[in-house]
Design a protein around this motif. Structure first.
Motif, short mmCIF file in Angstrom:
data_model
loop_
_atom_site.label_atom_id
_atom_site.label_comp_id
_atom_site.label_asym_id
_atom_site.label_seq_id
_atom_site.Cartn_x
_atom_site.Cartn_y
_atom_site.Cartn_z
N ASN A 203 0.80 -1.23 0.00
CA ASN A 203 0.00 0.00 0.00
C ASN A 203 0.83 1.27 0.00
O ASN A 203 0.30 2.35 -0.31
CB ASN A 203 -0.93 0.02 1.22
CG ASN A 203 -1.83 -1.19 1.29
OD1 ASN A 203 -2.12 -1.83 0.28
ND2 ASN A 203 -2.29 -1.53 2.50
N GLY A 204 2.11 1.18 0.38
CA GLY A 204 2.93 2.38 0.47
C GLY A 204 2.46 3.35 1.53
O GLY A 204 2.68 4.55 1.44
N LYS A 205 1.82 2.83 2.58
CA LYS A 205 1.33 3.68 3.67
C LYS A 205 1.43 2.89 4.97
O LYS A 205 1.00 1.74 5.06
CB LYS A 205 -0.11 4.11 3.42
CG LYS A 205 -0.68 5.02 4.49
CD LYS A 205 -2.06 5.53 4.12
CE LYS A 205 -1.98 6.61 3.06
NZ LYS A 205 -3.29 7.30 2.86
N ALA A 206 2.02 3.53 6.00
CA ALA A 206 2.23 2.82 7.25
C ALA A 206 2.47 3.82 8.38
O ALA A 206 2.59 5.03 8.15
CB ALA A 206 3.41 1.86 7.15
N VAL A 207 2.52 3.30 9.60
CA VAL A 207 2.98 4.05 10.76
C VAL A 207 4.30 3.44 11.20
O VAL A 207 4.84 2.55 10.54
CB VAL A 207 1.92 4.03 11.89
CG1 VAL A 207 0.70 4.83 11.48
CG2 VAL A 207 1.52 2.60 12.26
N CYS A 208 4.83 3.89 12.32
CA CYS A 208 6.18 3.48 12.71
C CYS A 208 6.32 1.97 12.83
O CYS A 208 7.37 1.41 12.48
CB CYS A 208 6.60 4.16 14.01
SG CYS A 208 5.62 3.69 15.47
N ASP A 209 5.29 1.30 13.32
CA ASP A 209 5.39 -0.14 13.50
C ASP A 209 5.53 -0.87 12.17
O ASP A 209 6.31 -1.81 12.04
CB ASP A 209 4.16 -0.65 14.25
CG ASP A 209 4.48 -1.80 15.19
OD1 ASP A 209 5.67 -2.15 15.33
OD2 ASP A 209 3.55 -2.36 15.79
N GLY A 210 4.75 -0.45 11.19
CA GLY A 210 4.86 -1.06 9.87
C GLY A 210 6.23 -0.82 9.25
O GLY A 210 6.82 -1.71 8.62
N LEU A 211 6.76 0.38 9.41
CA LEU A 211 8.08 0.70 8.88
C LEU A 211 9.17 -0.12 9.57
O LEU A 211 10.10 -0.62 8.93
CB LEU A 211 8.37 2.19 9.03
CG LEU A 211 7.60 3.10 8.08
CD1 LEU A 211 7.64 4.55 8.58
CD2 LEU A 211 8.17 3.01 6.67
N ALA A 212 9.06 -0.28 10.89
CA ALA A 212 10.05 -1.05 11.63
C ALA A 212 10.01 -2.51 11.21
O ALA A 212 11.06 -3.16 11.04
CB ALA A 212 9.81 -0.91 13.13
N ARG A 213 8.82 -3.06 11.05
CA ARG A 213 8.71 -4.46 10.61
C ARG A 213 9.26 -4.63 9.19
O ARG A 213 9.96 -5.61 8.90
CB ARG A 213 7.25 -4.91 10.68
CG ARG A 213 6.67 -4.99 12.08
CD ARG A 213 5.21 -5.38 12.03
NE ARG A 213 4.51 -5.11 13.27
CZ ARG A 213 4.44 -5.94 14.31
NH1 ARG A 213 5.05 -7.11 14.25
NH2 ARG A 213 3.77 -5.60 15.40
N ALA A 214 8.94 -3.69 8.32
CA ALA A 214 9.42 -3.79 6.94
C ALA A 214 10.94 -3.71 6.88
O ALA A 214 11.59 -4.41 6.10
CB ALA A 214 8.79 -2.70 6.09
N PHE A 215 11.52 -2.84 7.70
CA PHE A 215 12.98 -2.72 7.74
C PHE A 215 13.60 -4.05 8.14
O PHE A 215 14.54 -4.54 7.49
CB PHE A 215 13.39 -1.62 8.72
CG PHE A 215 14.87 -1.38 8.80
CD1 PHE A 215 15.49 -0.46 7.97
CD2 PHE A 215 15.65 -2.09 9.71
CE1 PHE A 215 16.86 -0.26 8.03
CE2 PHE A 215 17.02 -1.88 9.80
CZ PHE A 215 17.62 -0.97 8.95
#
Length: 367
Positions: A167-179
Motif C-alpha cells: 500500500n505504500g502507507k504505514a505508521v512506525c510499527d509497519g516501517l520497523a517491521r518492513a525494515f
C-alpha cells in the motif's frame, strides 16, 4: 507514530512534523532532489541472499481467508523470514505472495552484488532506509482517526509489512517491521525495538553492522513539514546507525527503551566520508567551523537551482553536550544571513532546520 503490540493499539504520536514556515521571496523548483536517496537500480535484477536460505513450505490455503486469517498469514510470513531465517515457499495463488514478491523485487533491483563485507551491510541499510522513506507515506489519516476516538486497529495493514510493501502507507510499527523483513532477506540481522520517543510509544530498529548493533529510526528520519497549505517530505539520516547512548541522550526528544543488551559503544561514522556538490565544487558534510558553514551557505545562495535542502553535521571545536541543548543557534543564524532570497526564514524564534543527535541538521533554504 503509531505502534501496536500483541495486536492492540498502545498509543500514538505524530511523525516528525514542523509548523509552517513563512515564505520570503522566490525559490527553486519544488521537485529538486536536494538529498538524493541512496537508491540506484542495477541493470538487471539480481539474486537475493534469501534465495539460498533453508526453505519453509508455507501451509496450504484452503479457500478464501477472512481478514483475521489473512493477518495471521502475514505474521507467519514475517516470522519465517525474520525470526526463523528461512525462505518461504509460496504457491502462485498464495494471498501473501504479492508481499514477498514486492520485497524481493526491490532488493534484487537496488542491492548491488559488488558490495562486500561491512561496506555491503552499510549500503544495504542505507538503501533500505532511504527506499522506505521515499516510497512509504505516513498514515496521517490513521493518526487523525485515533485522535477522534477510534482505537480499533488490530488488523490495520499500516502496522504490518503489507502496509509498506503493497500500500505504500504505514505508521512506525509497519516501517520497523518492513525494515527488519528486508534486512533479513539480505542476511543482515535486525530487530524491531519498542519503547518511546518524545515520551510517546514508538517502534524502530536495531541492526547489526560490522559486528556492532546500531539503532535506525526510519520514521524519525522522514521529515514532514508544511509551507502554507502544501506538505513536504524530506529524507534525513540523523537517526541512522547511532548507538543507545546517543539515542537516549538526545533532548528534548530522546528515545527510551529496554533492549540495551545489544549496543555499539559509539555511533557508526556515517557522515565523515560524505560530500555534497554545490556549483561544481565539493564540500564535506562534516562542518568544523563557522567559516566553513558560512562558505557552504554562500555557495548554496550562488547556486540555488542546484540545492535547496542540505544535511550537515556541525562539529565545531569546543562544542560539548550537543545532545542536551541546541548549541548552534547563533552559528546557524549567522550562516543563514549568507543566503539571499531564501524561501525559509528565521522567524519568531523558529529555525528553518531540523535538529538531530550529535550536531546533525537538515537545513531548509529553498523550496
Amino acid at each position: 507514530m503509531l505502534f501496536s503490540r500483541k495486536r492492540k493499539l498502545i498509543s500514538v504520536v505524530l511523525a516528525v512534523v514542523a509548523a509552517a514556515f513563512a515564505l520570503c521571496g522566490c525559490g527553486g523548483d519544488t521537485t529538486t532532489p536536494d538529498i538524493t536517496p541512496h537508491i540506484v537500480a542495477t541493470k538487471t535484477e539480481q539474486s537475493v541472499p534469501i534465495d539460498g536460505f533453508e526453505q519453509f513450505v508455507m501451509p496450504a490455503v484452503d479457500g478464501e481467508l477472512s481478514a483475521a486469517e489473512y493477518r495471521e498469514r502475514v505474521k507467519l510470513l514475517y516470522d519465517v523470514v525474520v525470526y526463523d531465517g528461512k525462505r518461504p515457499v509460496l504457491t502462485d495463488d498464495d494471498p501473501v505472495r504479492p508481499i514477498y514478491d514486492a520485497a524481493h523485487k526491490f532488493l534484487s533491483t537496488y542491492i548491488h552484488d559488488e558490495w562486500q563485507g561491512a561496506e555491503r551491510e552499510v549500503n544495504v541499510v542505507h538503501t533500505v532506509h532511504d527506499w522506505l522513506i521515499s516510497t512509504t507515506d505516513y498514515d496521517f489519516d490513521l493518526y487523525r482517526s485515533y485522535l477522534s476516538g477510534n482505537t480499533d486497529y488490530a488488523d490495520n495493514p499500516a502496522f504490518f509489512i503489507d502496509g509498506v510493501l503493497l500500500n505504500g502507507k504505514a505508521v512506525c510499527d509497519g516501517l520497523a517491521r518492513a525494515f527488519s523483513f528486508l534486512c533479513a532477506m539480505e542476511g543482515i540481522q535486525s530487530m524491531r525495538v519498542t519503547g518511546s520517543f518524545a515520551s510517546a510509544p514508538h517502534a524502530w530498529n536495531k541492526v547489526k553492522v560490522d559486528g556492532q548493533w546500531y539503532n535506525v529510526d526510519v520514521t524519525a528520519d522522514a521529515v514532514h513539514y508544511s509551507v502554507g497549505k502544501k506538505n513536504y517530505k524530506q529524507i534525513a539520516h540523523g537517526f541512522m546507525l547511532i548507538c543507545d547512548k546517543t539515542l537516549g541522550s538526545f533532548k528534548p526528544n530522546g528515545h527510551d527503551f529496554t533492549q540495551t543488551q545489544f549496543t555499539a559503544d559509539a555511533d557508526y561514522d556515517y557522515f565523515s566520508d560524505g560530500t555534497v556538490k554545490i556549483g561544481g565544487k565539493t564540500y564535506s558534510r562534516v562542518v568544523k567551523s563557522q567559516a566553513e558553514l558560512d562558505t557552504v551557505f554562500a555557495a548554496i545562495s550562488d547556486n540555488k537551482d542546484s540545492i535547496g535542502k542540505i544535511e550537515l553535521k556541525l562539529d565545531f571545536a569546543g562544542k560539548t553536550q550537543v545532545n542536551s541543548a541546541d548549541m548552534y543557534v547563533t552559528e546557524i543564524s549567522k550562516a543563514y544571513k549568507k543566503v539571499s532570497n531564501a524561501d525559509f526564514n528565521i522567524s519568531g524564534g523558529e529555525m528553518p532546520c531540523f535538529r538531530f543527535p550529535n550536531g546533525v541538521y537538515l537545513f531548509l533554504i529553498y523550496k
